[in-house]
Scaffold this active site. Structure first.
Site, PDB file in Angstrom:
ATOM      1  N   LYS A  73       3.220  -2.194   6.009  1.00 30.00           N
ATOM      2  CA  LYS A  73       3.206  -1.907   4.734  1.00 30.00           C
ATOM      3  C   LYS A  73       4.923  -1.402   4.357  1.00 30.00           C
ATOM      4  O   LYS A  73       5.257  -1.913   3.226  1.00 30.00           O
ATOM      5  CB  LYS A  73       2.206  -1.076   4.177  1.00 30.00           C
ATOM      6  CG  LYS A  73       0.836  -1.962   4.149  1.00 30.00           C
ATOM      7  CD  LYS A  73       0.859  -3.269   3.516  1.00 30.00           C
ATOM      8  CE  LYS A  73      -0.520  -4.024   3.619  1.00 30.00           C
ATOM      9  NZ  LYS A  73      -0.320  -5.533   2.912  1.00 30.00           N
ATOM     10  N   TYR A  95      -0.791  -0.484  10.867  1.00 31.87           N
ATOM     11  CA  TYR A  95      -1.035  -1.100   9.164  1.00 31.87           C
ATOM     12  C   TYR A  95       0.126  -0.452   8.426  1.00 31.87           C
ATOM     13  O   TYR A  95       0.675  -1.036   7.535  1.00 31.87           O
ATOM     14  CB  TYR A  95      -2.306  -0.650   8.871  1.00 31.87           C
ATOM     15  CG  TYR A  95      -2.663  -1.231   7.378  1.00 31.87           C
ATOM     16  CD1 TYR A  95      -2.992  -2.398   7.129  1.00 31.87           C
ATOM     17  CD2 TYR A  95      -2.617  -0.376   6.465  1.00 31.87           C
ATOM     18  CE1 TYR A  95      -3.306  -2.991   5.898  1.00 31.87           C
ATOM     19  CE2 TYR A  95      -3.025  -0.590   5.416  1.00 31.87           C
ATOM     20  CZ  TYR A  95      -3.059  -2.168   4.882  1.00 31.87           C
ATOM     21  OH  TYR A  95      -3.436  -2.461   3.641  1.00 31.87           O
ATOM     22  N   SER A 128       0.786  -1.288  -0.047  1.00 33.15           N
ATOM     23  CA  SER A 128      -0.059  -0.182   0.125  1.00 33.15           C
ATOM     24  C   SER A 128       0.749   1.150  -0.067  1.00 33.15           C
ATOM     25  O   SER A 128       2.030   1.248   0.690  1.00 33.15           O
ATOM     26  CB  SER A 128      -0.905   0.162   1.169  1.00 33.15           C
ATOM     27  OG  SER A 128      -1.574   1.343   1.377  1.00 33.15           O
TER      28      SER A 128
END
Length: 251
Positions: A170, A166, A143
């Site tokens: 990534k 999160y 992402s």
């Protein structure tokens, strides 16, 4: 003579962008044999049945139980693919989670365990099979939220103090991808390694697809198409980088 099948394993492909990437591949060519990796084998079987029911399907499908957080499950899946197919042409590390635990250390442990350690575990388990392919591909679904450049630029859409765990996962996954790209490139086996950014899609990642749509999320087939493009060779000019609808993401 029938063309040699491109055996592709997509983890976490019973739903979301992984499912849509599988659909994209099997609708595009009879060359693709897609293995749906699913933590729950029944959900994997349903995904296969749903795809096989499509009237325009060209490729073929299989499913396998694969929980990226469980070493025994990962190793058993690799052994099963080895026994049945003898090789793997493309591995897409798609399985991932988000977590909303207010305790940061617990949230970070869980998210990193799945999104980073899980992807590395699967990659290591399946590398021997990828090495038996004539044109191996290794894809990490990442992402642009993991872009440190974007996160530190006030003019970037990725500049916002949210989703730290999160986003950190990534960013770490992108580093792992780059390292694999370098390491496998030294082997001279024509390895092609990517990070694929499907963008914001209305999936169950936050357990509320409608709220994501309200934020402008695209339908999952859009992100699935971006992932599938790296398998089909459409993004080969950007090997070793993170690619998305925008082009190449800055680190």
């Amino acid at each position: 003579m029938a063309a040699k099948q491109i055996i592709t394993l997509i983890t976490g492909a019973n739903q979301g962008v992984g499912f849509e990437a599988a659909k994209n591949l099997v609708l595009s060519s009879a060359s693709y044999h897609v293995i749906i990796g699913s933590r729950n084998i029944n959900r994997g079987a349903k995904a296969v049945a749903d795809l096989q029911s499509l009237p325009e399907i060209k490729g073929t499908l299989d499913t396998i139980q694969l929980d990226v957080d469980d070493d025994k499950s990962v190793d058993a899946a690799a052994e099963a693919v080895s026994s049945k197919y003898g090789r793997l042409d493309a591995l897409v590390n798609n399985a991932g989670i988000n977590d909303f635990n207010p305790v940061v250390r617990d949230n970070l442990r869980r998210v990193l365990a799945t999104n980073v350690v899980g992807a590395a575990s699967v990659t290591e388990a399946f590398l021997p099979l990828l090495r038996k392919s004539d044109e191996p591909r290794l894809v990490f679904v990442s992402s642009s939220l993991g872009s440190i450049t974007g996160a530190s630029d006030k003019n970037s859409p990725y500049y916002r103090p949210a989703g730290t765990e999160y986003r950190a996962s990534k960013a770490a996954l992108n580093m792992i991808m780059v390292q694999y790209s370098h390491i496998l490139g030294l082997e001279g086996r024509n390895f092609k390694v990517f990070s694929a950014d499907p963008g914001l899609n209305a999936t169950n990642l936050t357990n509320d697809p409608d709220s994501l749509r309200a934020r402008g999320a695209r339908e999952p087939h859009v992100g699935g198409g971006i992932i599938a493009a790296t398998v089909k060779g459409e993004r080969d000019a950007d090997v070793g980088k993170m690619v998305g609808a925008y082009g190449v993401s800055p680190w």
